[in-house]
Design a protein around this motif. Structure first.
Motif, PDB file in Angstrom:
ATOM      1  N   ASN A  57       3.703  -0.866  -6.415  1.00 50.38           N
ATOM      2  CA  ASN A  57       4.218  -0.797  -5.038  1.00 50.38           C
ATOM      3  C   ASN A  57       3.492  -1.808  -4.144  1.00 50.38           C
ATOM      4  O   ASN A  57       2.512  -2.431  -4.569  1.00 50.38           O
ATOM      5  CB  ASN A  57       4.131   0.630  -4.458  1.00 50.38           C
ATOM      6  N   GLY A  58       3.977  -1.934  -2.920  1.00 54.48           N
ATOM      7  CA  GLY A  58       3.433  -2.940  -2.000  1.00 54.48           C
ATOM      8  C   GLY A  58       2.086  -2.554  -1.403  1.00 54.48           C
ATOM      9  O   GLY A  58       1.357  -3.417  -0.910  1.00 54.48           O
ATOM     10  N   THR A  59       1.768  -1.278  -1.432  1.00 56.01           N
ATOM     11  CA  THR A  59       0.489  -0.812  -0.896  1.00 56.01           C
ATOM     12  C   THR A  59      -0.637  -1.156  -1.857  1.00 56.01           C
ATOM     13  O   THR A  59      -1.657  -1.755  -1.465  1.00 56.01           O
ATOM     14  CB  THR A  59       0.566   0.719  -0.641  1.00 56.01           C
ATOM     15  N   SER A  81       2.388  -3.848  12.763  1.00 58.13           N
ATOM     16  CA  SER A  81       2.855  -3.815  11.386  1.00 58.13           C
ATOM     17  C   SER A  81       3.033  -2.368  10.959  1.00 58.13           C
ATOM     18  O   SER A  81       2.764  -1.434  11.717  1.00 58.13           O
ATOM     19  CB  SER A  81       1.847  -4.517  10.473  1.00 58.13           C
ATOM     20  N   PHE A  82       3.465  -2.219   9.716  1.00 57.99           N
ATOM     21  CA  PHE A  82       3.573  -0.903   9.094  1.00 57.99           C
ATOM     22  C   PHE A  82       2.162  -0.378   8.807  1.00 57.99           C
ATOM     23  O   PHE A  82       1.232  -1.160   8.599  1.00 57.99           O
ATOM     24  CB  PHE A  82       4.383  -1.047   7.796  1.00 57.99           C
ATOM     25  N   ALA A  84       0.607   0.664   6.316  1.00 52.31           N
ATOM     26  CA  ALA A  84      -0.097   0.238   5.099  1.00 52.31           C
ATOM     27  C   ALA A  84      -0.970  -1.001   5.314  1.00 52.31           C
ATOM     28  O   ALA A  84      -1.974  -1.172   4.612  1.00 52.31           O
ATOM     29  CB  ALA A  84       0.896  -0.020   3.970  1.00 52.31           C
ATOM     30  N   ASP A 153       0.364 -10.010   4.177  1.00 54.57           N
ATOM     31  CA  ASP A 153       1.229  -8.897   3.838  1.00 54.57           C
ATOM     32  C   ASP A 153       2.638  -9.440   4.075  1.00 54.57           C
ATOM     33  O   ASP A 153       3.105  -9.525   5.213  1.00 54.57           O
ATOM     34  CB  ASP A 153       0.917  -7.694   4.731  1.00 54.57           C
ATOM     35  N   ALA A 155       5.449  -8.239   2.879  1.00 53.12           N
ATOM     36  CA  ALA A 155       6.400  -7.191   2.466  1.00 53.12           C
ATOM     37  C   ALA A 155       7.826  -7.473   2.949  1.00 53.12           C
ATOM     38  O   ALA A 155       8.786  -7.066   2.295  1.00 53.12           O
ATOM     39  CB  ALA A 155       5.933  -5.834   2.978  1.00 53.12           C
ATOM     40  N   HIS A 156       7.942  -8.176   4.102  1.00 54.24           N
ATOM     41  CA  HIS A 156       9.286  -8.446   4.654  1.00 54.24           C
ATOM     42  C   HIS A 156       9.783  -9.856   4.334  1.00 54.24           C
ATOM     43  O   HIS A 156      10.881 -10.215   4.736  1.00 54.24           O
ATOM     44  CB  HIS A 156       9.265  -8.328   6.185  1.00 54.24           C
ATOM     45  N   SER A 177       6.488  -6.011  -0.999  1.00 58.54           N
ATOM     46  CA  SER A 177       6.890  -4.654  -1.344  1.00 58.54           C
ATOM     47  C   SER A 177       8.310  -4.738  -1.897  1.00 58.54           C
ATOM     48  O   SER A 177       9.155  -5.409  -1.316  1.00 58.54           O
ATOM     49  CB  SER A 177       6.893  -3.758  -0.111  1.00 58.54           C
ATOM     50  N   LYS A 182      13.657  -2.272   1.132  1.00 59.81           N
ATOM     51  CA  LYS A 182      13.361  -3.665   1.434  1.00 59.81           C
ATOM     52  C   LYS A 182      14.536  -4.564   1.011  1.00 59.81           C
ATOM     53  O   LYS A 182      15.403  -4.150   0.233  1.00 59.81           O
ATOM     54  CB  LYS A 182      12.059  -4.087   0.743  1.00 59.81           C
ATOM     55  N   GLY A 189       8.080  -0.702  -6.081  1.00 59.94           N
ATOM     56  CA  GLY A 189       7.497  -1.870  -6.743  1.00 59.94           C
ATOM     57  C   GLY A 189       6.825  -2.772  -5.744  1.00 59.94           C
ATOM     58  O   GLY A 189       6.940  -2.583  -4.524  1.00 59.94           O
TER      59      GLY A 189
END
Ligand SMILES: *Cc1c(COP(=O)(O)O)cnc(C)c1O
Length: 363
Positions: A57-59, A81-82, A84, A153, A155-156, A177, A182, A189
């Motif tokens: 996962n992205g974390t 941000s999120f 995480a 990060d 993720a996006h 992420s 997403k 993942g």
């Protein structure tokens, strides 16, 4: 009307079933199986990156990036941000030092980092918020001058270019992420893109308990392996990804056309291209945001306060840093529905509703 804020993209079912049948035949379910290897290769090619490692996962991708790069002490990061982004630092016993954001790009403003803050930190952790690349050149330059590592990060930021490169090519490490919500996903993942081969190889061992080729735990590791069934989903989504991306970019362009001058829109990187991951809008006040989101919901349009609260306001994350811009933006920002099933007519209906509700408030 019924517009959820998000809806995971599901690829062709028969294609996924065929992947599952192969997995059954091989009876190889995890531990760097053929689907994981194939997805790593295809993503490396598609994104034009060098050292890409899939994880669960992205974390955990962020945590592994810090560990593999040997980050210690204070880390300069964004409060917008999120959760995480900050929680992974705290989880790894690092200290988030929050630096304020730019009021139009919503990304960390590197020009605000003081000499004292830079001297006390070991790294910069930027976030390409909503897929919008940070000022990667300025961050690189500042990091080099101050001997800081750079982690993004990202993720996006799948399929988000800076000039002729992917945004993922910047930083000592960039993390993705691949969560179901997403832009590109494998149900659950993540991935880490490393600049340097040695760090990549170290992280590759860390993902599997730190084991070397002789099953000796050379490093303190963790279990962050991606399974075959997750990688198989990733392969199927990647197969259809070009259509997904193009459609979502069209939806965002229509949103922007209809909402420009109506609400504040995010300013994108001059050398970038919006990847259609999110549709954030900033309203004049928090009260107006609450009224607008409640009225939209009555009409069947779901929105999400993303990201609220500012991470620098969260006691559990240490509240280090003064960030008035992020605190203000986070109170006034709302994401509108955006998913692959959404149509252009849907976008028009949502924009109509939003425009009407805003005008009613101004009467
Ligand atoms: C989704 C997200 C993460 C966490 O990723 P998971 O795969 O859900 O663990 C981290 N950072 C940002 C900015 C995200 O949006």
């Amino acid at each position: 009307m019924n517009y959820p804020i998000n809806k995971p993209f599901l690829p062709n079912f028969a294609a996924y079933q065929a992947q599952l049948e192969s997995i059954y035949q091989r009876n190889w379910l995890t531990n760097n199986g053929p689907c994981v290897q194939a997805l790593e290769q295809q993503l490396t090619d598609y994104l034009g990156v060098e050292y890409l490692l899939l994880v669960s996962n992205g974390t955990v991708a962020l945590q592994l990036a810090y560990a593999a790069l040997g980050i210690q002490g204070a880390v300069l990061t964004t409060p917008f941000s999120f959760a995480a982004t900050a929680s992974t630092l705290c989880w790894e016993k690092l200290t988030p030092q929050f630096i304020d954001i730019d009021a139009s790009t919503y990304n960390l403003d590197v020009s605000l980092i003081t000499a004292e803050q830079a001297a006390k930190a070991s790294a910069i952790l930027g976030v390409h918020v909503f897929g919008n690349p940070c000022d990667v050149i300025a961050i690189d330059e500042f990091a080099e001058q101050n001997q800081l590592k750079v982690i993004y990060d990202a993720a996006h930021a799948f399929a988000s270019p800076v000039g002729d490169k992917s945004a993922l090519c910047f930083g000592d490490a960039a993390t993705l992420s691949l969560h179901a919500t997403k832009l590109f996903h494998s149900v659950e993942g993540g991935a880490i893109i490393f600049k340097d081969k040695a760090t990549y190889l170290k992280a590759k061992q860390m993902v599997n308990f730190g084991f070397d080729a002789e099953q000796f735990p050379e490093y303190v590791g963790i279990n962050a392996k991606m399974s075959e069934v997750h990688a198989a989903m990733g392969l199927c989504v990647l197969n259809e990804f070009e259509q997904v991306l193009t459609h979502r970019q069209t939806l965002v362009q229509e949103y922007q056309r209809l909402l420009s001058g109506v609400v504040q829109l995010q300013q994108w990187h001059a050398d970038g291209l919006n990847n259609g991951a999110y549709m954030p809008v900033v309203l004049p006040s928090e009260m107006e945001l609450q009224r607008v989101s409640a009225t939209l919901l009555e009409r069947g349009i779901q929105t999400r306060r993303y990201f609220y609260p500012s991470l620098s306001q969260v006691p559990a994350y240490g509240q280090c840093g003064v960030t008035p811009v992020a605190n203000d933006i986070s109170k006034r920002i709302l994401c509108l529905p955006l998913y692959t099933d959404l149509t252009l007519d849907g976008v028009r209906e949502i924009c109509d509703a939003l425009t009407t509700i805003l005008a009613e408030g101004n009467r």
